[in-house]
Design an enzyme around this catalytic site. Structure first.
Site, mmCIF file in Angstrom:
data_model
loop_
_atom_site.group_PDB
_atom_site.id
_atom_site.type_symbol
_atom_site.label_atom_id
_atom_site.label_comp_id
_atom_site.label_asym_id
_atom_site.label_seq_id
_atom_site.Cartn_x
_atom_site.Cartn_y
_atom_site.Cartn_z
ATOM 1 N N SER A 189 28.157 40.898 40.618
ATOM 2 C CA SER A 189 28.157 40.780 39.166
ATOM 3 C C SER A 189 26.843 40.206 38.644
ATOM 4 O O SER A 189 26.182 39.431 39.324
ATOM 5 C CB SER A 189 29.330 39.918 38.722
ATOM 6 O OG SER A 189 29.612 40.175 37.370
ATOM 7 N N GLY A 236 28.624 45.072 37.483
ATOM 8 C CA GLY A 236 27.337 44.448 37.768
ATOM 9 C C GLY A 236 26.314 44.603 36.667
ATOM 10 O O GLY A 236 25.250 43.975 36.723
ATOM 11 N N GLU A 273 32.746 50.474 36.324
ATOM 12 C CA GLU A 273 33.711 49.434 35.956
ATOM 13 C C GLU A 273 33.025 48.248 35.274
ATOM 14 O O GLU A 273 33.038 47.137 35.781
ATOM 15 C CB GLU A 273 34.435 48.935 37.214
ATOM 16 C CG GLU A 273 35.161 50.024 37.970
ATOM 17 C CD GLU A 273 35.547 49.626 39.404
ATOM 18 O OE1 GLU A 273 36.388 50.298 39.989
ATOM 19 O OE2 GLU A 273 34.991 48.640 39.923
ATOM 20 N N PRO A 274 32.413 48.469 34.121
ATOM 21 C CA PRO A 274 31.726 47.358 33.451
ATOM 22 C C PRO A 274 32.715 46.331 32.913
ATOM 23 O O PRO A 274 33.675 46.695 32.231
ATOM 24 C CB PRO A 274 30.992 48.046 32.293
ATOM 25 C CG PRO A 274 31.811 49.273 32.008
ATOM 26 C CD PRO A 274 32.370 49.706 33.330
ATOM 27 N N GLY A 275 32.516 45.068 33.241
ATOM 28 C CA GLY A 275 33.350 43.993 32.702
ATOM 29 C C GLY A 275 32.522 43.163 31.745
ATOM 30 O O GLY A 275 32.586 43.292 30.518
ATOM 31 N N ARG A 276 31.678 42.342 32.321
ATOM 32 C CA ARG A 276 30.808 41.442 31.577
ATOM 33 C C ARG A 276 30.074 42.140 30.434
ATOM 34 O O ARG A 276 29.996 41.628 29.319
ATOM 35 C CB ARG A 276 29.792 40.882 32.567
ATOM 36 C CG ARG A 276 28.690 40.058 31.987
ATOM 37 C CD ARG A 276 27.597 39.813 33.024
ATOM 38 N NE ARG A 276 28.112 39.382 34.305
ATOM 39 C CZ ARG A 276 28.544 38.151 34.571
ATOM 40 N NH1 ARG A 276 28.503 37.231 33.641
ATOM 41 N NH2 ARG A 276 29.011 37.841 35.758
ATOM 42 N N CYS A 341 39.608 13.688 32.197
ATOM 43 C CA CYS A 341 39.201 12.453 32.885
ATOM 44 C C CYS A 341 38.446 12.734 34.178
ATOM 45 O O CYS A 341 38.201 11.817 34.964
ATOM 46 C CB CYS A 341 40.432 11.620 33.196
ATOM 47 S SG CYS A 341 40.901 10.642 31.792
HETATM 48 C C1 PLP Z 1 34.887 42.064 38.608
HETATM 49 C C2 PLP Z 1 34.782 43.490 38.956
HETATM 50 C C3 PLP Z 1 34.122 44.375 38.095
HETATM 51 C C4 PLP Z 1 33.401 43.941 36.848
HETATM 52 O O1 PLP Z 1 32.163 43.435 37.175
HETATM 53 P P1 PLP Z 1 31.068 43.071 36.050
HETATM 54 O O2 PLP Z 1 29.961 42.529 36.852
HETATM 55 O O3 PLP Z 1 31.692 42.094 35.127
HETATM 56 O O4 PLP Z 1 30.705 44.331 35.351
HETATM 57 C C5 PLP Z 1 34.111 45.707 38.433
HETATM 58 N N1 PLP Z 1 34.701 46.161 39.569
HETATM 59 C C6 PLP Z 1 35.343 45.330 40.418
HETATM 60 C C7 PLP Z 1 35.973 45.898 41.631
HETATM 61 C C8 PLP Z 1 35.386 43.975 40.154
HETATM 62 O O5 PLP Z 1 35.986 43.158 41.016
#
Ligand code: PLP
Length: 392
Positions: A189, A236, A273-276, A341
């Site tokens: 990532s 990534g 599979e873009p997340g971030r 705490c």
């Molecule tokens: C977490 C994950 C993603 C997303 O990754 P980013 O870096 O946020 O784009 C995509 N594929 C798989 C398999 C993941 O575990």
């Protein structure tokens, strides 16, 4: 000068209290459009784990996104958006637009996934045996291990079959009577080393070739009756948290040309599979100063959000989210702590902030949408922040 944005943030804090996590849905739509524009041949599967807020999933759904889920509850969050559709369309959506991209799946989960005939990833022989037993009707994508050098979050030690074993695993699956649709990888990532993608694409391309030489058929029959393979290039895609991060546009140009060069002869459906990339820049956290002390000559601010909450991204995502003050003032190096705490609940020992801020003054952190609120806890009795949606 008071920025227009600061007035908006103050208004939100006043109306909803703090800590408050603000999601700008227009920015999410912008990010999605940018991804699609720059990678026009790549289908975008939003990785739900980056931020699984149901309203974000809904926005992505209406934009036409596909989804990467990694647990059954995540699958159900996506499913909620189209469960009202007729059976056939529902099943088409699952097949065309969802991938279960966790290579390790408990038997009970596999049994559930089998009902939906979903696409799942795998990377080892024990998993194949489990799939054969509990989910023989799912589609399979082999995840391979690829270099993660220079990525902020490294994943190659946990997931992925060694490329040298890939074709044997494909053979194993086919011998078990299972269908292998394609290959996937994840370069790690927040990848700032684009060679990772090139090397991964080279691996994938050679595995496709070797499988063909050994007569193992990979792929599925598409609506036009043609055999197509899936190439899943994972996540990534980097976010420009700091100026040194290379631009997504550069990566996209490189990916487009390499995909063309390596894979244009095969009938391949490329997915990612873009997340971030979709959510990081769309969210802002507003937090309030609830305590102030001077220790060893340094001003220490105690906030109502911290490392067990939205700032958990510091731990799990190795990111730093600089705090900004709504009030102006000459900046000094200050320490910022969360409300619990636990001494670990230290946001920063060196945030540049005005040192004459007072209790009840507001601070905010931008670009805090990915891998942050997704991992908040109730530690020490402090709940996660309230969520407010803009431009929904
Ligand atoms: C977490 C994950 C993603 C997303 O990754 P980013 O870096 O946020 O784009 C995509 N594929 C798989 C398999 C993941 O575990």
């Amino acid at each position: 000068m008071i920025k227009k944005q600061n007035i908006l943030l103050e208004k939100i804090a006043e109306e909803h209290g703090t800590p408050v996590f603000v999601i700008d849905h227009e920015k999410i739509r912008e990010n999605y459009r940018e991804f699609r524009e720059k990678l026009p041949d790549v289908q975008a599967y939003f990785a739900v784990k980056a931020n699984s807020n149901p309203e974000i999933i809904k926005t992505m759904y209406y934009m036409g996104a596909s989804f990467d889920v990694a647990s059954f509850p995540e699958f159900m969050l996506v499913y909620d958006n189209f469960k009202h559709l007729p059976e056939k369309e529902r099943q088409d959506f699952i097949w065309d637009k969802i991938i279960y991209a966790n290579t390790i799946k408990p038997a009970e989960v596999l049994a559930n996934l089998n009902i939906y005939k979903i696409l799942v990833t795998f990377d080892n022989i024990e998993e194949l045996k489990k799939i054969k037993k509990h989910a023989p009707d799912v589609g399979l994508v082999l995840r391979i291990r690829v270099p993660n050098t220079g990525s902020m979050v490294e994943l190659s030690s946990k997931f992925g079959a060694h490329p040298g074993e890939a074709v044997d695993l494909i053979a194993e699956a086919i011998n078990l009577g299972l269908g292998v649709e394609g290959i996937s990888f994840h370069v790690g990532s927040q990848c700032n080393n684009f060679d990772n993608y090139s090397q991964a694409l080279n691996f994938a391309s050679s595995i496709f070739k070797e499988a063909e030489l050994r007569n193992y058929q990979i792929g599925f029959i598409d609506k036009e009756g043609k055999r197509r393979k899936i190439l899943d290039i994972g996540g990534g895609f980097p976010v420009k948290y700091t100026p040194d991060v290379k631009s997504f546009a550069t990566l996209a140009r490189q990916l487009n040309s390499e995909i063309k060069r390596l894979l244009s002869n095969d009938n391949i459906q490329v997915i990612a599979e873009p997340g971030r990339f979709m959510v990081a820049t769309a969210c802002t956290l507003i937090t309030k100063i609830v305590g102030k002390a001077v220790r060893d000559g340094k001003t220490c601010y105690y906030l109502d959000d911290g490392v067990h909450h939205t700032f958990s991204g510091q731990v799990f995502d190795h990111q730093h989210y600089p705090l900004n003050s709504i009030k102006c003032g000459e900046k000094k190096v200050c320490a910022t702590f969360g409300p619990t705490c636990d001494a670990f609940d230290t946001i920063s020992l060196a945030d540049e902030l005005p040192e004459d801020l007072q209790i009840d003054d507001l601070l905010y952190a931008e670009n805090i949408g990915a891998y942050t609120i997704a991992s908040t806890t109730y530690f020490n009795g402090f709940p996660p922040p309230k969520v407010v949606h803009l431009n929904k």
